[in-house]
Design an enzyme around this catalytic site. Sequence first.
Site, mmCIF file in Angstrom:
data_model
loop_
_atom_site.group_PDB
_atom_site.id
_atom_site.type_symbol
_atom_site.label_atom_id
_atom_site.label_comp_id
_atom_site.label_asym_id
_atom_site.label_seq_id
_atom_site.Cartn_x
_atom_site.Cartn_y
_atom_site.Cartn_z
ATOM 1 N N GLU A 136 0.500 -9.712 -1.228
ATOM 2 C CA GLU A 136 -0.915 -10.091 -1.236
ATOM 3 C C GLU A 136 -1.452 -10.144 -2.659
ATOM 4 O OE1 GLU A 136 -1.853 -7.050 1.718
ATOM 5 O OE2 GLU A 136 -2.656 -8.636 2.985
ATOM 6 N N ALA A 183 0.843 -1.202 0.000
ATOM 7 C CA ALA A 183 0.000 0.000 0.000
ATOM 8 C C ALA A 183 0.874 1.246 0.000
ATOM 9 C CB ALA A 183 -0.905 -0.004 1.222
ATOM 10 N N GLY A 200 1.051 -5.417 0.600
ATOM 11 C CA GLY A 200 0.041 -5.589 -0.433
ATOM 12 C C GLY A 200 0.604 -6.128 -1.725
ATOM 13 N N GLU A 234 3.630 -5.561 7.718
ATOM 14 C CA GLU A 234 2.660 -4.584 8.188
ATOM 15 C C GLU A 234 2.727 -4.312 9.687
ATOM 16 O OE1 GLU A 234 2.178 -6.741 5.799
ATOM 17 O OE2 GLU A 234 0.828 -5.939 4.270
HETATM 18 C C1 LIG Z 1 -5.827 7.725 -1.190
HETATM 19 C C2 LIG Z 1 -4.797 6.647 -1.425
HETATM 20 C C3 LIG Z 1 -4.852 5.539 -0.372
HETATM 21 C C4 LIG Z 1 -3.795 4.478 -0.665
HETATM 22 C C5 LIG Z 1 -3.552 3.600 0.527
HETATM 23 C C6 LIG Z 1 -4.498 2.404 0.575
HETATM 24 C C7 LIG Z 1 -4.506 1.801 1.938
HETATM 25 C C8 LIG Z 1 -5.342 0.533 2.046
HETATM 26 C C9 LIG Z 1 -4.846 -0.322 3.195
HETATM 27 C C10 LIG Z 1 -5.797 -1.444 3.572
HETATM 28 C C11 LIG Z 1 -5.322 -2.760 2.995
HETATM 29 C C12 LIG Z 1 -3.970 -3.205 3.560
HETATM 30 C C13 LIG Z 1 -3.084 -3.727 2.463
HETATM 31 C C14 LIG Z 1 -1.663 -4.066 2.898
HETATM 32 O O1 LIG Z 1 -1.652 -5.262 3.682
HETATM 33 C C15 LIG Z 1 -1.010 -2.958 3.708
HETATM 34 C C16 LIG Z 1 0.377 -2.669 3.205
HETATM 35 O O2 LIG Z 1 0.809 -3.092 2.175
HETATM 36 S S1 LIG Z 1 1.298 -1.618 4.215
HETATM 37 C C17 LIG Z 1 2.838 -1.432 3.304
HETATM 38 C C18 LIG Z 1 3.698 -2.675 3.403
HETATM 39 N N1 LIG Z 1 4.943 -2.480 2.683
HETATM 40 C C19 LIG Z 1 6.089 -2.076 3.282
HETATM 41 O O3 LIG Z 1 6.138 -1.863 4.466
HETATM 42 C C20 LIG Z 1 7.314 -1.912 2.403
HETATM 43 C C21 LIG Z 1 7.851 -0.490 2.512
HETATM 44 N N2 LIG Z 1 9.056 -0.317 1.711
HETATM 45 C C22 LIG Z 1 10.261 -0.787 2.135
HETATM 46 O O4 LIG Z 1 10.411 -1.438 3.142
HETATM 47 C C23 LIG Z 1 11.438 -0.484 1.244
HETATM 48 O O5 LIG Z 1 11.090 0.596 0.390
HETATM 49 C C24 LIG Z 1 11.887 -1.668 0.373
HETATM 50 C C25 LIG Z 1 10.737 -2.172 -0.455
HETATM 51 C C26 LIG Z 1 12.450 -2.778 1.260
HETATM 52 C C27 LIG Z 1 12.991 -1.174 -0.596
HETATM 53 O O6 LIG Z 1 13.990 -0.510 0.178
HETATM 54 P P1 LIG Z 1 15.089 0.333 -0.586
HETATM 55 O O7 LIG Z 1 15.660 -0.467 -1.713
HETATM 56 O O8 LIG Z 1 15.987 0.888 0.447
HETATM 57 O O9 LIG Z 1 14.288 1.518 -1.282
HETATM 58 P P2 LIG Z 1 13.578 2.772 -0.558
HETATM 59 O O10 LIG Z 1 13.032 2.367 0.766
HETATM 60 O O11 LIG Z 1 14.471 3.952 -0.618
HETATM 61 O O12 LIG Z 1 12.304 2.982 -1.522
HETATM 62 C C28 LIG Z 1 12.518 3.546 -2.817
HETATM 63 C C29 LIG Z 1 11.429 4.588 -2.988
HETATM 64 O O13 LIG Z 1 10.141 3.909 -2.992
HETATM 65 C C30 LIG Z 1 9.339 4.448 -1.949
HETATM 66 N N3 LIG Z 1 8.511 3.391 -1.379
HETATM 67 C C31 LIG Z 1 8.907 2.142 -1.060
HETATM 68 N N4 LIG Z 1 7.867 1.429 -0.568
HETATM 69 C C32 LIG Z 1 6.785 2.272 -0.579
HETATM 70 C C33 LIG Z 1 5.416 2.132 -0.198
HETATM 71 N N5 LIG Z 1 4.909 0.973 0.265
HETATM 72 N N6 LIG Z 1 4.589 3.208 -0.322
HETATM 73 C C34 LIG Z 1 5.085 4.382 -0.817
HETATM 74 N N7 LIG Z 1 6.374 4.587 -1.218
HETATM 75 C C35 LIG Z 1 7.208 3.520 -1.090
HETATM 76 C C36 LIG Z 1 10.325 5.018 -0.933
HETATM 77 O O14 LIG Z 1 9.669 5.972 -0.143
HETATM 78 C C37 LIG Z 1 11.365 5.593 -1.846
HETATM 79 O O15 LIG Z 1 10.816 6.764 -2.393
HETATM 80 P P3 LIG Z 1 11.702 8.118 -2.436
HETATM 81 O O16 LIG Z 1 12.092 8.378 -1.007
HETATM 82 O O17 LIG Z 1 12.877 7.776 -3.291
HETATM 83 O O18 LIG Z 1 10.793 9.133 -2.995
#
Ligand SMILES: CCCCCCCCCCCCC[C@H](O)CC(=O)SCCNC(=O)CCNC(=O)[C@H](O)C(C)(C)COP(=O)(O)OP(=O)(O)OC[C@H]1O[C@@H](n2cnc3c(N)ncnc32)[C@H](O)[C@@H]1OP(=O)(O)O
Length: 261
Positions: free
Chosen positions: A118, A70, A115, A138
């Site tokens: 998922e 997400a 997600g 998460e």
């Molecule tokens: C109105 C709009 C609403 C939209 C939201 C909807 C919500 C609905 C929720 C209900 C359903 C739940 C579904 C799900 O179960 C919930 C989730 O998925 S929660 C998120 C889970 N994912 C994570 O925690 C992963 C997060 N990312 C990381 O850990 C790391 O980025 C990585 C993948 C391990 C990679 O690491 P690195 O190689 O070091 O790269 P960076 O971290 O520097 O990332 C590069 C760049 O991408 C951006 N980014 C990475 N992941 C996300 C993300 N999930 N969302 C947004 N942006 C992301 C990161 O910020 C960097 O961006 P930059 O800083 O370069 O601009």
Amino acid sequence: MSEPESTEVVTWRTDSPGVVVVTLNRAPANALGPPILDGLHSAFDAAEKAGDVKVMIVESALPGFFAAGADIKHLSAIDAGTFLAYGNRMRSVNDRLAAAPWISIAAVDGAALGGGLELAMGCTLRVCGHRAKFGLPEVKLGLIPGAGGTQRLPQLVGRGRALDIMLTARQVPADEALAIGLVDRRTDGDALAAALALAAEIVPSSLPAQLAVRRTVDAAFELPLAEGIAYEAAQEQALFTDGEAAEGITAFVEKRPPNFA
Ligand SMILES: CCCCCCCCCCCCC[C@H](O)CC(=O)SCCNC(=O)CCNC(=O)[C@H](O)C(C)(C)COP(=O)(O)OP(=O)(O)OC[C@H]1O[C@@H](n2cnc3c(N)ncnc32)[C@H](O)[C@@H]1OP(=O)(O)O
């Protein structure tokens, strides 16, 4: 689906007869915000309208990322109602994939987290490259996998491994993912190429029968054994009377490839 079609961040194309490739391309990490969710629904609509899709492959154009879950940056700016609405939209994408009238394959060459995993688990099968990494982190955000993760991961890897992965929020590398059943194929090469090779193994057989297999396997997780066997028998009978069994059986007797629809 002959000509490439697209939305802002999701494109889809026919790779070969019956095989469609859907590509996610929302820099920097394929965060699953509304543009990708809406784009995936558009791709599914197009596939249903075409009516000739047997296998759909979902892949990423972004090196190092399948989908990072997400859109966390949006999460900090939305209210509870929006969170629920987009959660429902994310769940509907995965549920629609899981029940689609085609077989789906996730081709993962990078990070499939939250997600993103998922989404991959909503697919029928998963193929990964050696760089792939998987996780449901998460709990690090104070959330749970809310788009089917707590339900589909245990079905693939078992209760203990699923809890280990979700409670530690750790990343699962490609080799472990194959060993525990999270993915079905692993390649040292390109995940899309491996997914296309798997699709080529699937396409020659009967899609109605393959969809019935998927339904009965899914029923095994929902029904008591005796009811599941009865459901399987009903599916078998329906295929024999109304499906493509006549063509399959005749083709074997005539020593020729079956000509399924
Ligand atoms: C109105 C709009 C609403 C939209 C939201 C909807 C919500 C609905 C929720 C209900 C359903 C739940 C579904 C799900 O179960 C919930 C989730 O998925 S929660 C998120 C889970 N994912 C994570 O925690 C992963 C997060 N990312 C990381 O850990 C790391 O980025 C990585 C993948 C391990 C990679 O690491 P690195 O190689 O070091 O790269 P960076 O971290 O520097 O990332 C590069 C760049 O991408 C951006 N980014 C990475 N992941 C996300 C993300 N999930 N969302 C947004 N942006 C992301 C990161 O910020 C960097 O961006 P930059 O800083 O370069 O601009």
